[in-house]
Design a protein around this motif. Sequence first.
Motif, short mmCIF file in Angstrom:
data_model
loop_
_atom_site.label_atom_id
_atom_site.label_comp_id
_atom_site.label_asym_id
_atom_site.label_seq_id
_atom_site.Cartn_x
_atom_site.Cartn_y
_atom_site.Cartn_z
N VAL A 87 -0.81 -10.25 -10.69
CA VAL A 87 -0.23 -9.69 -9.47
C VAL A 87 -0.71 -8.26 -9.25
CG1 VAL A 87 1.80 -11.17 -9.49
CG2 VAL A 87 1.88 -8.96 -10.65
N VAL A 88 -0.66 -7.84 -7.98
CA VAL A 88 -1.06 -6.49 -7.60
C VAL A 88 0.10 -5.82 -6.89
CG1 VAL A 88 -2.66 -5.13 -6.20
CG2 VAL A 88 -3.47 -7.19 -7.37
N PHE A 89 0.41 -4.59 -7.31
CA PHE A 89 1.43 -3.79 -6.65
C PHE A 89 0.77 -2.60 -6.00
CE2 PHE A 89 3.71 -5.63 -10.36
CZ PHE A 89 4.63 -6.40 -9.67
N MET A 90 1.23 -2.29 -4.78
CA MET A 90 0.74 -1.12 -4.07
C MET A 90 1.75 -0.74 -3.00
SD MET A 90 -2.19 -2.79 -1.61
CE MET A 90 -2.65 -4.10 -2.72
N THR A 91 1.62 0.47 -2.48
CA THR A 91 2.45 0.87 -1.36
C THR A 91 1.83 0.36 -0.07
OG1 THR A 91 1.30 2.95 -0.99
CG2 THR A 91 3.15 2.99 -2.59
N VAL A 92 2.58 0.41 1.01
CA VAL A 92 2.04 0.00 2.31
C VAL A 92 0.92 0.95 2.73
CG1 VAL A 92 2.59 -0.34 4.75
CG2 VAL A 92 4.16 -1.16 2.99
N ASP A 93 1.03 2.26 2.42
CA ASP A 93 -0.07 3.18 2.72
C ASP A 93 -1.35 2.76 2.01
OD1 ASP A 93 1.31 4.81 4.48
OD2 ASP A 93 1.70 6.39 3.00
N ASP A 94 -1.22 2.28 0.77
CA ASP A 94 -2.40 1.79 0.05
C ASP A 94 -2.96 0.53 0.69
OD1 ASP A 94 -2.58 3.77 -2.06
OD2 ASP A 94 -0.77 2.88 -2.89
N LEU A 95 -2.08 -0.35 1.14
CA LEU A 95 -2.53 -1.56 1.83
C LEU A 95 -3.28 -1.19 3.11
CD1 LEU A 95 -2.63 -4.63 2.16
CD2 LEU A 95 -0.39 -4.48 3.27
N VAL A 96 -2.73 -0.28 3.89
CA VAL A 96 -3.40 0.16 5.12
C VAL A 96 -4.77 0.74 4.78
CG1 VAL A 96 -3.31 1.87 7.00
CG2 VAL A 96 -1.28 0.51 6.43
N ALA A 97 -4.86 1.56 3.73
CA ALA A 97 -6.14 2.15 3.34
C ALA A 97 -7.14 1.08 2.92
CB ALA A 97 -5.93 3.15 2.20
N LEU A 98 -6.68 0.07 2.20
CA LEU A 98 -7.59 -1.01 1.80
C LEU A 98 -8.10 -1.79 3.00
CD1 LEU A 98 -5.90 -2.50 -1.38
CD2 LEU A 98 -7.97 -1.13 -1.27
N LEU A 99 -7.22 -2.04 3.96
CA LEU A 99 -7.60 -2.86 5.11
C LEU A 99 -8.39 -2.08 6.15
CD1 LEU A 99 -4.29 -4.88 5.55
CD2 LEU A 99 -6.43 -5.64 4.48
N SER A 100 -8.11 -0.78 6.29
CA SER A 100 -8.77 0.01 7.33
C SER A 100 -9.86 0.93 6.79
CB SER A 100 -7.74 0.85 8.09
OG SER A 100 -7.28 1.92 7.26
N GLY A 101 -9.81 1.23 5.49
CA GLY A 101 -10.76 2.16 4.91
C GLY A 101 -10.34 3.62 5.07
N LYS A 102 -9.16 3.85 5.67
CA LYS A 102 -8.66 5.22 5.86
C LYS A 102 -7.20 5.29 5.43
CE LYS A 102 -9.63 4.95 10.14
NZ LYS A 102 -9.69 5.15 11.57
N ARG A 103 -6.87 6.36 4.73
CA ARG A 103 -5.49 6.55 4.30
C ARG A 103 -4.68 7.12 5.46
NH1 ARG A 103 -3.04 5.61 -0.24
NH2 ARG A 103 -1.04 6.57 -0.54
N PRO A 104 -3.52 6.54 5.76
CA PRO A 104 -2.70 7.06 6.85
C PRO A 104 -2.21 8.48 6.53
CG PRO A 104 -1.78 5.00 6.00
CD PRO A 104 -2.93 5.37 5.13
N GLY A 105 -2.03 9.29 7.56
CA GLY A 105 -1.46 10.63 7.39
C GLY A 105 0.02 10.53 7.15
#
Length: 108
Positions: A87-105
Amino acid sequence: MADYLRAHVSRFIDRQPKYGANDRGDIGNVETFNDEPVAVQCKDYGGRFLVGTWLTEVEIQRLNLPGAVAGVVVAKRRGTTDPGRQVVFMTVDDLVALLSGKRPGKSS
């Protein structure tokens, strides 16, 4: 886990060198689709998951890894040794960064 990711994601993925107090995770050369670094921490606690503690740890590692946009924790599940079934654990900000290539502000 490094061998599994190397076989299925990139031939450049390997175990991360030790950086002491500046730990950057356990697996190196993991990147998003647009070549942004990702910190990866691996855990095996006999099927116990310490998600909050581990997410705090991988965030520190992400900050230590130059340019990293995300940090993920790969945790071993009890009853299976198949790397693809862990299993993989991450925050939603990490998920957004993985999917978009940019970390949310930071949101206000």
